[in-house]
Design a protein around this motif. Structure first.
Motif, PDB file in Angstrom:
ATOM      1  N   SER A  21       0.822  -1.208   0.000  1.00  0.00           N
ATOM      2  CA  SER A  21       0.000   0.000   0.000  1.00  0.00           C
ATOM      3  C   SER A  21       0.860   1.263   0.000  1.00  0.00           C
ATOM      4  O   SER A  21       0.543   2.255  -0.657  1.00  0.00           O
ATOM      5  CB  SER A  21      -0.933   0.010   1.208  1.00  0.00           C
ATOM      6  OG  SER A  21      -1.839  -1.071   1.146  1.00  0.00           O
ATOM      7  N   VAL A 132      -4.233  -2.656  -4.927  1.00  0.00           N
ATOM      8  CA  VAL A 132      -4.299  -2.846  -3.479  1.00  0.00           C
ATOM      9  C   VAL A 132      -5.555  -3.620  -3.096  1.00  0.00           C
ATOM     10  O   VAL A 132      -5.520  -4.507  -2.232  1.00  0.00           O
ATOM     11  CB  VAL A 132      -4.245  -1.486  -2.757  1.00  0.00           C
ATOM     12  CG1 VAL A 132      -4.435  -1.666  -1.258  1.00  0.00           C
ATOM     13  CG2 VAL A 132      -2.918  -0.791  -3.034  1.00  0.00           C
ATOM     14  N   ALA A 136      -5.879  -6.919  -0.608  1.00  0.00           N
ATOM     15  CA  ALA A 136      -6.315  -6.631   0.760  1.00  0.00           C
ATOM     16  C   ALA A 136      -7.448  -7.531   1.216  1.00  0.00           C
ATOM     17  O   ALA A 136      -8.343  -7.858   0.441  1.00  0.00           O
ATOM     18  CB  ALA A 136      -6.758  -5.178   0.855  1.00  0.00           C
ATOM     19  N   LEU A 144      -6.762   0.341   3.511  1.00  0.00           N
ATOM     20  CA  LEU A 144      -5.582   0.189   2.662  1.00  0.00           C
ATOM     21  C   LEU A 144      -5.742   0.920   1.334  1.00  0.00           C
ATOM     22  O   LEU A 144      -4.806   1.556   0.850  1.00  0.00           O
ATOM     23  CB  LEU A 144      -5.289  -1.294   2.427  1.00  0.00           C
ATOM     24  CG  LEU A 144      -4.845  -2.068   3.666  1.00  0.00           C
ATOM     25  CD1 LEU A 144      -4.740  -3.557   3.357  1.00  0.00           C
ATOM     26  CD2 LEU A 144      -3.509  -1.555   4.186  1.00  0.00           C
ATOM     27  N   TYR A 148      -4.162   5.379  -0.467  1.00  0.00           N
ATOM     28  CA  TYR A 148      -3.796   6.024  -1.732  1.00  0.00           C
ATOM     29  C   TYR A 148      -4.267   7.473  -1.738  1.00  0.00           C
ATOM     30  O   TYR A 148      -3.537   8.377  -2.178  1.00  0.00           O
ATOM     31  CB  TYR A 148      -4.419   5.257  -2.902  1.00  0.00           C
ATOM     32  CG  TYR A 148      -4.177   5.876  -4.259  1.00  0.00           C
ATOM     33  CD1 TYR A 148      -2.959   5.698  -4.913  1.00  0.00           C
ATOM     34  CD2 TYR A 148      -5.154   6.629  -4.896  1.00  0.00           C
ATOM     35  CE1 TYR A 148      -2.726   6.263  -6.154  1.00  0.00           C
ATOM     36  CE2 TYR A 148      -4.936   7.197  -6.140  1.00  0.00           C
ATOM     37  CZ  TYR A 148      -3.722   7.004  -6.759  1.00  0.00           C
ATOM     38  OH  TYR A 148      -3.496   7.566  -7.989  1.00  0.00           O
ATOM     39  N   SER A 196      -0.555  -8.843  -8.896  1.00  0.00           N
ATOM     40  CA  SER A 196      -1.815  -9.153  -8.224  1.00  0.00           C
ATOM     41  C   SER A 196      -2.171 -10.629  -8.411  1.00  0.00           C
ATOM     42  O   SER A 196      -2.199 -11.126  -9.539  1.00  0.00           O
ATOM     43  CB  SER A 196      -2.939  -8.288  -8.805  1.00  0.00           C
ATOM     44  OG  SER A 196      -4.200  -8.853  -8.536  1.00  0.00           O
TER      45      SER A 196
END
Length: 458
Positions: A21, A132, A136, A144, A148, A196
């Motif tokens: 993050s 993210v 998460a 989280l 940003y 990811s």
């Protein structure tokens, strides 16, 4: 994977999640710096290049124009090459634009440099929150992803600090050039994070996805998450833009695009971009003092975002939106009334305007600011999440461009009081949108949000 630990509570390596993050958040710092630095730099750029009102608006609005292009291209890159690759591309473009801007011999080159920075912002806005969100756990996803937005506000604060620090020297080139430093750090740190797992699974790279999951959770947690991803991935990623209009996706598109567009029409970026000019209209004539007032507003923006990060997963999205929008609406109407009666207020108008804008930015940062990108990353199914985020960022860019490209002209035509009154009316419309359209997604599994029937969405 073995199923022996299915009943155990999944262990989550929060250090890993926060590291990811933080790195993604650096993209937010770059975003905030590049949109925030123009507030201070424009004061001196306009005199260096003798810019008209329309050219000032173009220098400001070319960044959201680039954001639109970056959103479209970034959505394609994100779905085809991966979230990590898209962040790397954005870092490289940030570096190039941050070097070109201070070297600009004329306004045309500066516009090209800021256009490239906008493209990089589009890449990051599309990818970082989605990246993210796909790593998460649901109980901390809002916090989280919201980081940003905090990073974005921190970038705006840094831009205003730099602007205030260099204002006495009229060093607008150095103001732009300092943005290259975090861009370089961002690029090299992205090299240290994995792809990811949801994107890897969607590409058929199941073993790699499992490996990433096991890097931040235990076997039981990885098995549970992999099962959720498998259910969500049974339909392959659809690369057609038209899929966003299908019944299964249309509601998410309305929520995401509608919310970010309304966010811009409430005036948030107009205040960030043109803060010193607004304070000058309120009687703060010194460039340094006007930039300092803008710095104060940006600091409150950052501090209020921290509050939102701690409350968004506890109170939920909609309670924060109700409270924040109500405060924004009230402060804008008071500000409009104050400008309408400027003669009666006299020298105190500057203090009233500063107070109203501090309340306004605080309420926005504690609600609409972070929640906009949380919703964008939550409401789309995995198979179209990159395209959905791109569509939302495109809507954000169009509305941002429209507001920033016309703000000074609207001020001249209808007056300062009416301009802020119109922003206040947009807050009223947004409250209705939140009440009747926006769902409460607190604590819901990412894959279940877009799959839930409408009547189950509070």
């Amino acid at each position: 994977m073995s199923s022996l630990h299915v009943m155990a509570k999944p262990r989550v390596n929060r250090g890993f999640l926060w590291r990811v993050s933080l790195i993604a958040g650096l993209g937010g710092i770059l975003y905030g710096f590049d949109v925030g630095i123009i507030a201070a730099a424009l004061v001196f750029v306009r005199s260096t290049f003798a810019l008209s009102t329309q050219m000032q608006e173009l220098v400001v609005s070319v960044v959201p124009m680039g954001t639109m292009a970056g959103a479209i291209l970034g959505g394609i890159v994100s779905d085809r090459l991966g979230r990590r690759s898209t962040l790397l591309w954005s870092g490289a473009i940030f570096i190039f634009g941050s070097v070109l801007a201070p070297a600009s011999p004329n306004v045309a080159t500066l516009i090209v440099a800021r256009l490239l920075l906008g493209v990089a912002i589009g890449f990051t806005s599309v990818t970082a929150p989605v990246y993210v969100s796909e790593l998460a756990p649901p109980q901390s996803r809002g916090k989280l992803i919201g980081f940003y937005q905090f990073a974005l506000t921190l970038g705006i604060v840094l831009a205003n600090v730099v602007g205030y620090w260099l204002a006495g020297q009229h060093a607008w080139r150095l103001m732009f050039g300092l943005g290259a430093l975090p861009a370089v750090v961002f690029f090299f740190l992205v090299l240290t994070v994995p792809e990811s797992p949801r994107w890897l699974y969607a590409q058929g790279r199941v073993v790699e996805a499992e490996k990433v999951l096991l890097s931040y959770t235990d076997e039981a947690g990885a098995e549970e998450l992999l099962a959720d991803i498998e259910v969500a991935s049974r339909t392959k990623v659809d690369r057609r833009w038209s899929v966003l209009w299908t019944p299964a996706v249309r509601r998410g598109l309305l929520i995401a695009v509608g919310f970010v567009v309304l966010q811009q029409f409430t005036g948030i970026n107009a205040v960030i971009y043109y803060g010193p000019q607004i304070f000058a209209l309120a009687g703060i004539t010194s460039n340094e003092n006007a930039i300092f007032a803008a710095l104060l507003v940006s600091v409150m923006n950052m501090l209020a975002t921290i509050i939102a990060l701690f409350l968004v997963d506890r109170l939920g999205r909609k309670p924060l939106l109700y409270a924040g929008l109500s405060g924004m609406m009230a402060s804008l109407f008071v500000l409009a009334y104050s400008f309408q009666h400027a003669a009666a207020l006299g020298h105190s108008l500057g203090l009233v305007a500063t107070g109203c804008l501090v309340v306004y930015i605080t309420c926005c940062a504690a609600s609409m600011g972070p929640i906009a990108w949380i919703l964008v990353s939550e409401v789309f199914p995995l198979r179209v999440r990159g395209r959905g985020a791109a569509a939302a960022t495109l809507g954000y860019g169009i509305s941002n461009t429209l507001v920033s490209l016309t703000f000074l002209s609207v001020l001249q035509r209808v007056g300062t009081a009416m301009t802020f009154a119109m922003f206040g009316l947009c807050c009223v419309v947004t409250l209705a949108f939140v009440r009747w359209v926006v769902p409460e997604t607190k604590g819901m599994e990412l894959e279940s949000i877009s799959a839930a029937p409408v009547e189950m969405r509070p």
